[in-house]
Design a protein around this motif. Structure first.
Motif, mmCIF file in Angstrom:
data_model
loop_
_atom_site.group_PDB
_atom_site.id
_atom_site.type_symbol
_atom_site.label_atom_id
_atom_site.label_comp_id
_atom_site.label_asym_id
_atom_site.label_seq_id
_atom_site.Cartn_x
_atom_site.Cartn_y
_atom_site.Cartn_z
ATOM 1 N N SER A 136 -14.715 6.314 9.794
ATOM 2 C CA SER A 136 -14.627 6.461 8.343
ATOM 3 C C SER A 136 -16.009 6.817 7.802
ATOM 4 N N ARG A 143 -9.214 -6.368 -5.028
ATOM 5 C CA ARG A 143 -9.378 -5.047 -4.402
ATOM 6 C C ARG A 143 -8.208 -4.767 -3.457
ATOM 7 N N ALA A 180 -11.119 3.627 2.192
ATOM 8 C CA ALA A 180 -11.241 3.253 3.603
ATOM 9 C C ALA A 180 -10.074 2.364 4.028
ATOM 10 N N LYS A 189 -14.822 -0.187 -9.520
ATOM 11 C CA LYS A 189 -13.842 0.521 -8.701
ATOM 12 C C LYS A 189 -12.523 -0.228 -8.656
ATOM 13 N N THR A 218 -18.251 3.182 11.093
ATOM 14 C CA THR A 218 -18.933 4.217 10.316
ATOM 15 C C THR A 218 -20.329 4.448 10.883
ATOM 16 N N ASP A 264 -14.035 -0.641 -0.255
ATOM 17 C CA ASP A 264 -13.680 0.743 -0.524
ATOM 18 C C ASP A 264 -12.178 0.921 -0.287
ATOM 19 N N LYS A 267 -17.182 6.188 4.962
ATOM 20 C CA LYS A 267 -17.745 5.146 4.107
ATOM 21 C C LYS A 267 -16.971 3.848 4.269
ATOM 22 N N ILE A 268 -17.694 2.750 4.486
ATOM 23 C CA ILE A 268 -17.106 1.417 4.489
ATOM 24 C C ILE A 268 -18.060 0.512 3.715
ATOM 25 N N SER A 269 -17.547 -0.125 2.695
ATOM 26 C CA SER A 269 -18.403 -1.026 1.917
ATOM 27 C C SER A 269 -18.765 -2.246 2.757
#
Length: 252
Positions: free
Chosen positions: A229, A36, A108, A252, A130, A105, A231-233
């Motif tokens: 942010s 990632r 992010a 992803k 977040t 993500d 969205k943060i995984s």
């Protein structure tokens, strides 16, 4: 601004033993996380450090940027502090990325990198926060909660619900969308010189009470800028988190 990513991967994790090598869709957590990261930075600027050769062997034929640190380190940041001494290439910041973010993500991550590069103030560290969306997350002690000042500099980090809203009850709809309830998830960029110092800084009371390595930075007077942010995984911290992720399709 020259930025590198460093991924600390402790084999003997307390909450989830052998965590870096646990698998989702036939790939280990640490390899997922690394792959990632390569979507945001060139692999020549991504490093993995671990206390175990078993973890680093995962990257044979993929990258030579692996650093074995066998010292008994209290946390991942301390391990990274030792590891950067072995990195000869010059960087301004090292972005510490937890090895347990297989669904990181990329938006992010790129957003954080962009804010570091565009910042008018040369902060000691940068991170993301977040909004907390439910009472379960608010009360989950494996998830760090943060409060920030008017300049979005972190004031405090806790495993407990902060700040306290006396009128919030155990109802999800009273938490969702509530302003000032924020969580933090495993992405922190630290100036190289401060990260090098980290291992020699005295451990602090609040850091040890909360079991949060970033509090050590704050208690020693350094400033951490946190950017909001949407969205943060989240990380995989527990067996329950892993179970939820086992059937998740890695797309992803």
């Amino acid at each position: 601004m020259k930025i590198a990513i460093i991924i600390p991967a402790r084999y003997n994790s307390k909450r989830l033993p052998k965590k870096p090598l646990l698998k989702i869709n036939n790939k280990t957590l640490v390899l997922h996380t690394y792959l990632r990261a390569t979507k945001a930075l060139n692999k020549k600027d991504i490093y993995i450090t671990s206390d175990s050769k078993k973890v680093l062997d995962e990257f044979e034929g993929i990258t030579n940027n692996t650093i074995l640190i066998k010292k008994n380190c209290l946390n991942g940041t301390e391990r990274c502090s030792h590891a950067v001494e072995k990195i000869k290439k010059n960087y301004d910041y090292f972005l510490i990325l937890s090895c347990d973010m297989p669904f990181l993500d990329i938006g992010a991550l790129n957003y954080l990198l962009k804010n570091i590069n565009n910042s008018k103030k040369n902060y000691d560290a940068f991170t993301l926060h977040t909004s907390i969306q439910g009472i379960k997350t608010l009360k989950d002690k494996s998830i760090a909660k943060v409060v920030v000042n008017l300049n979005n500099e972190i004031l405090y980090i806790s495993r407990s619900p902060i700040p306290t809203f006396k009128n919030i009850k155990n109802k999800p709809n009273q938490v969702k969308g509530k302003k000032d309830l924020y969580s933090h998830h495993g992405l922190v960029a630290i100036k190289k010189n401060i990260l090098r110092k980290y291992k020699n800084l005295k451990n602090t009371k609040l850091q040890l009470h909360e079991d949060n390595e970033w509090l050590k930075i704050i208690e020693h007077g350094f400033k951490i800028k946190s950017i909001y942010s949407k969205k943060i995984s989240p990380e995989i911290n527990t067996k329950s988190d892993l179970k939820k992720s086992l059937n998740k399709i890695y797309t992803k």
